[in-house]
Design an enzyme around this catalytic site. Sequence first.
Site, PDB file in Angstrom:
ATOM      1  N   GLU A 465       8.591 -13.949  39.383  1.00 18.88           N
ATOM      2  CA  GLU A 465       9.046 -13.673  38.021  1.00 18.88           C
ATOM      3  C   GLU A 465      10.329 -14.458  37.794  1.00 18.88           C
ATOM      4  O   GLU A 465      10.300 -15.549  37.267  1.00 18.88           O
ATOM      5  CB  GLU A 465       9.234 -12.165  37.825  1.00 18.88           C
ATOM      6  N   GLU A 736      15.543  -1.958  40.930  1.00 21.38           N
ATOM      7  CA  GLU A 736      14.816  -1.912  39.661  1.00 21.38           C
ATOM      8  C   GLU A 736      14.382  -0.489  39.323  1.00 21.38           C
ATOM      9  O   GLU A 736      14.377  -0.087  38.161  1.00 21.38           O
ATOM     10  CB  GLU A 736      13.591  -2.819  39.746  1.00 21.38           C
TER      11      GLU A 736
END
Length: 877
Positions: A465, A736
């Site tokens: 990502e 996260e």
Amino acid sequence: MFKVVDVRTEYQVHPLGIDVSHPRLSWRLDSDQSNVLQRQYEVEVYEDRSFTKPVWMSGPVVSDQSVHVVYQGEALRPRHRYFVRVRAWDQRGDASDWTIPTYFETGMGEPESWHAQWITADRPETMDPVSPLLRKTFVLTEIPETARIYATGLGLYELYLNGERIGDQLFTPGWTSYHHRLQYQTYDVSGLLRTGKNVLGAVLGNGWYRGELVSPGHRALWGKQRALLLEGYGGDAGGTWAPFVLSDGTWLTHPGPILQSEIYDGETYDARTEIADWLTPTMDSTDWVAVETLEYDKGTLVAQENLPTRVTQTIGPIAVVKTPEGDTVLDFRQNLTGWVQFAVNAPRGTEVRLEHAEVLDHAGNFYTENLRAARQRVTYITRGEGTEHFVPHFTYQGFRYVRVAGFPDPIDPGAFMAQVIHTDLEATVSFACSNPMVNQLQKNLVWSQRGNFLEVPTDCPQRNERLGWTGDAQVFIGTAGYNMNVAPFFTKWLKDLAADQLPSGSVPHVVPHVLDDTSYGSAAWADAAVICPWTLYLHYGDRRILATQYPSMRAWVEYMRTQGPRSDMFSTGFHFGDWLGLDAAPGSYVGATAIDLIANAYYAYSTGILAKAAGVLGLDEDEATYTALHREIVAAFRSEYITSTGRLAVPTQTAHVLTLWFDLAAPDHQERIVHDLVGLIEAQKGHLTTGFVGTPYLLHALSAFGATTTAYQLLLQTTYPSWLYPITQGATTIWEHWDGLKPDGSFWNPDMNSFNHYAYGAVGDWLYQVVAGIRVTEDSPGFKAFVVQPTPGPGLDWVTMRYQSLYGSIGVTWRLEEQHFHLEVDVPANTEATVIFPHPTFSEFTTNVEIDGLRDGIFGSQIPVGSGHYEFSYTVR
């Protein structure tokens, strides 16, 4: 003693290659006196270091401005060094000496000034993964006094001159919206040239331009051919420049030893194919071939705006671990972004493989599932000639642990060093308190910023990502601006945001835009277009950022204005909502807070900011228009979501947080809403349920409305979910997910489980502004005048913080011992502060200096002070 120090141009010391027609100069004042304000300054800019050829002499200017003073002289010449000196007078009439001369240097100027050709070794139909070597031999009859190389690439490039690596910048030319904007770099090569034959070499890599992004097979998003554009110029003392080398069709190319290199997957390097003498003039070039020239628009070229990416630190492993599955793993103790350099002595053809991961699983085995499709693998094939040293070139990894295979036993940990890599931003904060876990939390959020501020503000540095997510950037930028000087970093990135913004005003989810064509327009993500420039303005007093980004800011608000059946509601399109909120339905990433409430809350927030930005820029009509629109949006929000008794229609923590912090409730309803918010937290036994949208403002909303004790309880909570729970699990960066690693050692869903993801690190903004109490004001941005208002709470006995503003170092230290409160404050020269004591009533007040008003007893809990060092003590009643 009164001095002018730290003269900078466009935030930088001695910048090379700036293309700003009217650069801005800033300086700090240094004085051993208190209450020092600049009354007058004088700036001189010359073409020569002997200060005989002036191009701008401001003359004495009566002003207290020492930041962003705009150059107002004659047009600057391209490729030229200008020398600057400054002096100032304080309000007492004391004058400084002229500063030690500093300088800035201009770049290439207009795109049409480039005469070189783009050159490539690639054919678009082959997509050869091997990194090509490019080479040019040129002859100099004499060495110029100064020499510069201006270069950029399609893909990534490294340059070498006469066997030496040029500069220490990595991942050049950086990551931008390449079809709109492509940075070039300026290098000082004065000491690398020689008379006679010189050899200039380049290595090209895929990078973001040509490499794989987001998903397997999704590559070459901007082009299929890697290329180089380069011009070398030599200059004399008179400022005359002449080219000594250009990229053109006379360059030669040959495949290099980098067999493949990808941002996500890593790099494979075959040392057996190295051409040892390729940077020497005596090399036999028989099997080298001519490069191809390439047509590519030079109108997109801009001088480098962001600071360079560099190696900023090296870390050795603390242990060599043998896992239950039999792997040999190096533990570097810190989750970081970078790569590993190593030394190896092994037979020819030995394949040494390094694989990188963030965590070990519950059994102590190497864990890579959360990397998804990213291999994060570096492979080195030895040439078998003694000790060989290797460091990667065009890839980076996010990791704490490295699995080593093929390395001769026994493993010597001293043969490996992790190199920490990020955009080389100036660190501007230090923070410590009486709670070691909070100290670790603050260190973790700084490390996550280091790990993710690499060219763009990425979400994470390890999986496939690593994108410039707008939502993450906007919630964290307040914290980021305290941690580091991020003005150049975001100046560049926001220009890319505006370049990728649709004509409708809709903003992509990630910048540069690499997702599908419908990935635009989510509330809280697209609002980065408004929130980020405004936050930079507050931190740095930079009106130019506001002026540059204002069309983009306005376009986003106008987009929201047209998206519903009525202009006071934003009710259409895709939205992420309270992403990863813990009150999400089973199987969903989206928290329970109504998406339309979030969209309209941000619609109001961004519109209010836009109105203030218009006021700063003197756009009176826009200010009136958006002030009125803001009132209409707030009224519509209250009608839709708040009952007549002050109850929110959406009973989630995030809904209450946004309503309070964005000032969306009527004053007589705020007490009810904060009471209900506290109740929602108590119902979770003192835990939060907020996601990406609610978490950054949660503690701010509580402390601002009288629930500071609850805010501290949330901060210091150690059980899941909380900021400190990851620290109990050994975290060295921000996670996260609140439960990325569960107490039983199992993991959250590996599809989205980064252990280095700065969004929840936005709590730093609250630590700095509220706990330590250093807060900027909208009336005096850039910390020209600021507030010191520490807020003690249960669980902390002392706090110390120092922030390096553009004016100098701001310091706060407080401690509370039983009923005795002590506060120390440092205020830099040419600034003023308002000190607000955290206790409304106190006795036995003492201070180290006389302050106007104190002598007559005319003060409450608020005292204005000038520059200097202050100590205050009192007993809390």
